[in-house]
Design a protein around this motif. Structure first.
Motif, PDB file in Angstrom:
ATOM      1  N   PRO A 233       0.786  -1.242   0.000  1.00 44.91           N
ATOM      2  CA  PRO A 233       0.000   0.000   0.000  1.00 44.91           C
ATOM      3  C   PRO A 233       0.816   1.290   0.000  1.00 44.91           C
ATOM      4  O   PRO A 233       0.257   2.372  -0.103  1.00 44.91           O
ATOM      5  CB  PRO A 233      -0.791  -0.109   1.302  1.00 44.91           C
ATOM      6  CG  PRO A 233       0.169  -0.800   2.221  1.00 44.91           C
ATOM      7  CD  PRO A 233       0.937  -1.777   1.362  1.00 44.91           C
ATOM      8  N   SER A 234       2.132   1.202   0.129  1.00 43.94           N
ATOM      9  CA  SER A 234       2.948   2.401   0.383  1.00 43.94           C
ATOM     10  C   SER A 234       3.187   3.230  -0.872  1.00 43.94           C
ATOM     11  O   SER A 234       3.519   2.692  -1.935  1.00 43.94           O
ATOM     12  CB  SER A 234       4.295   1.983   0.970  1.00 43.94           C
ATOM     13  OG  SER A 234       5.202   3.058   0.978  1.00 43.94           O
ATOM     14  N   ASP A 235       3.055   4.546  -0.753  1.00 42.96           N
ATOM     15  CA  ASP A 235       3.464   5.457  -1.827  1.00 42.96           C
ATOM     16  C   ASP A 235       4.976   5.661  -1.796  1.00 42.96           C
ATOM     17  O   ASP A 235       5.623   5.702  -2.846  1.00 42.96           O
ATOM     18  CB  ASP A 235       2.753   6.809  -1.664  1.00 42.96           C
ATOM     19  CG  ASP A 235       1.253   6.697  -1.857  1.00 42.96           C
ATOM     20  OD1 ASP A 235       0.820   6.432  -2.985  1.00 42.96           O
ATOM     21  OD2 ASP A 235       0.513   6.858  -0.868  1.00 42.96           O
ATOM     22  N   MET A 236       5.530   5.802  -0.596  1.00 43.79           N
ATOM     23  CA  MET A 236       6.973   6.022  -0.464  1.00 43.79           C
ATOM     24  C   MET A 236       7.765   4.909  -1.128  1.00 43.79           C
ATOM     25  O   MET A 236       8.759   5.167  -1.817  1.00 43.79           O
ATOM     26  CB  MET A 236       7.347   6.102   1.022  1.00 43.79           C
ATOM     27  CG  MET A 236       8.813   6.398   1.275  1.00 43.79           C
ATOM     28  SD  MET A 236       9.335   6.114   2.994  1.00 43.79           S
ATOM     29  CE  MET A 236       9.529   4.316   2.990  1.00 43.79           C
ATOM     30  N   ASN A 237       7.342   3.662  -0.941  1.00 45.40           N
ATOM     31  CA  ASN A 237       8.085   2.530  -1.481  1.00 45.40           C
ATOM     32  C   ASN A 237       8.160   2.565  -3.006  1.00 45.40           C
ATOM     33  O   ASN A 237       9.155   2.128  -3.607  1.00 45.40           O
ATOM     34  CB  ASN A 237       7.442   1.211  -1.031  1.00 45.40           C
ATOM     35  CG  ASN A 237       7.564   0.982   0.457  1.00 45.40           C
ATOM     36  OD1 ASN A 237       8.335   1.649   1.141  1.00 45.40           O
ATOM     37  ND2 ASN A 237       6.780   0.051   0.981  1.00 45.40           N
ATOM     38  N   VAL A 238       7.103   3.069  -3.643  1.00 48.15           N
ATOM     39  CA  VAL A 238       7.092   3.135  -5.112  1.00 48.15           C
ATOM     40  C   VAL A 238       8.145   4.127  -5.601  1.00 48.15           C
ATOM     41  O   VAL A 238       8.896   3.857  -6.543  1.00 48.15           O
ATOM     42  CB  VAL A 238       5.684   3.527  -5.623  1.00 48.15           C
ATOM     43  CG1 VAL A 238       5.650   3.506  -7.149  1.00 48.15           C
ATOM     44  CG2 VAL A 238       4.632   2.584  -5.057  1.00 48.15           C
TER      45      VAL A 238
END
Length: 335
Positions: free
Chosen positions: A167-172
């Motif tokens: 679900p992470s935006d940061m990880n993308v």
């Protein structure tokens, strides 16, 4: 919520040692773990608070930038180095959660964020291989609108089924920027490329990462910035704020005139891990910016996508989002 013990680690070594006790987990901002404890999905026996360790700095060394594991998401998104050198990361962080949550969430915790699959979050559903290995996957034949279309395990055996998404935006953004994770365990420190940090479900869908059970994330390292002038994070969701991505795209371009020298391209909301498409990136190198090269990259990124009953729309949505994110990146970054 089950009762649990609480202790505050005074050093990384003390934190790592505490993990030797069964059922111990680290507590950062608690924005995900505490939720899961309330829902009875997670029930640690002990929480080791690591927020007071000296991992709250953002520093540069040579061309690289190091982000401490305890840096808060809001501080990271608004730091002058990140806004000027890595605006893609700043955009991704500011598109996630709410200001209150970003003020609490940490870099290390965001890396470890667990899926928001309905069937994982709700213990009323007994079938969830991620929560209870071997129980099956209720999402496979359930309401799977938010679920994976790439890299999912889909039925070599019932215990391997899982179509949950990260679900992470940061990880993308970290995937597109080719970040490296620094971890510390009882045998010392090691580094893990972001591409190898999160896992596809395979035969072990209950495992989200390749971090060892006795390791602590201490920092994230970003390489020399290449996409500061031309990058974009595009997040498509059901409402404008405080919603997880149906599809997200982190796009970075290094340009020489109108020609692409290098590219970073990763997708969110479509797989068990941030989905970086190396084939799509390669297709962009040496190409001129424009719809033709961007559409070719989008087709390559979605090659092999497998939709389920309620999420076939994601394939075309992801392709269109890639073309738009690359177009906006080519026009100039915006932090």
């Amino acid at each position: 919520m089950n009762p649990f013990n609480y202790q505050r680690a005074a050093s990384p070594e003390e934190a790592v040692h505490a993990l030797s006790a069964r059922g111990t987990k680290f507590l950062g901002g608690g924005t995900n773990l505490v939720d899961l404890m309330k829902y009875n999905v997670e029930h640690p026996s002990t929480l080791v608070d690591v927020t007071h360790l000296d991992f709250s700095q953002i520093t540069t060394s040579g061309d690289a930038t190091s982000i401490g594991a305890c840096v808060r998401n809001s501080d990271l998104a608004n730091h002058p180095i990140i806004r000027s050198h890595y605006p893609l990361l700043s955009q991704a962080l500011l598109s996630g959660a709410s200001p209150q949550l970003r003020n609490m969430a940490t870099t290390g915790g965001n890396l470890m964020q667990r899926t928001r699959c309905y069937y994982f979050m709700d213990t009323a559903f007994s079938e969830c291989n991620k929560r209870t290995p071997g129980s099956g996957c209720a999402a496979m034949k359930g309401f799977n609108r938010i679920h994976a279309i790439l890299g999912a395990s889909s039925g070599s055996s019932r215990s391997a089924e899982c179509i949950a998404t990260n679900p992470s935006d940061m990880n993308v953004a970290l995937a597109a920027l080719n970040a490296t994770i620094h971890a510390q365990g009882p045998k010392g420190k090691r580094t893990i490329p972001i591409a190898d940090f999160h896992r596809l479900p395979g035969n072990t869908p209950h495992l989200d990462t390749n971090l060892k059970p006795d390791e602590l994330i201490i920092a994230v390292e970003l390489p020399a910035p290449k996409f500061a002038k031309n990058s974009w994070y595009l997040k498509v969701r059901d409402r404008q704020s405080y919603a997880f991505a149906l599809v997200s795209v982190a796009a970075g371009l290094e340009l020489e005139g109108g020609t692409i020298k290098s590219a970073g391209l990763a997708l969110g909301g479509v797989a068990h891990k941030p989905w970086r498409s190396v084939e799509a990136e390669r297709s962009l190198i040496g190409a001129t910016t424009g719809p033709e090269s961007f559409k070719k990259a989008a087709d390559l990124a979605l090659a092999g996508a497998i939709p389920y009953e309620h999420n076939a729309f994601k394939i075309e949505l992801a392709k269109q989002s890639i073309v738009r994110a690359l177009t906006l990146a080519a026009q100039g970054a915006q932090a």
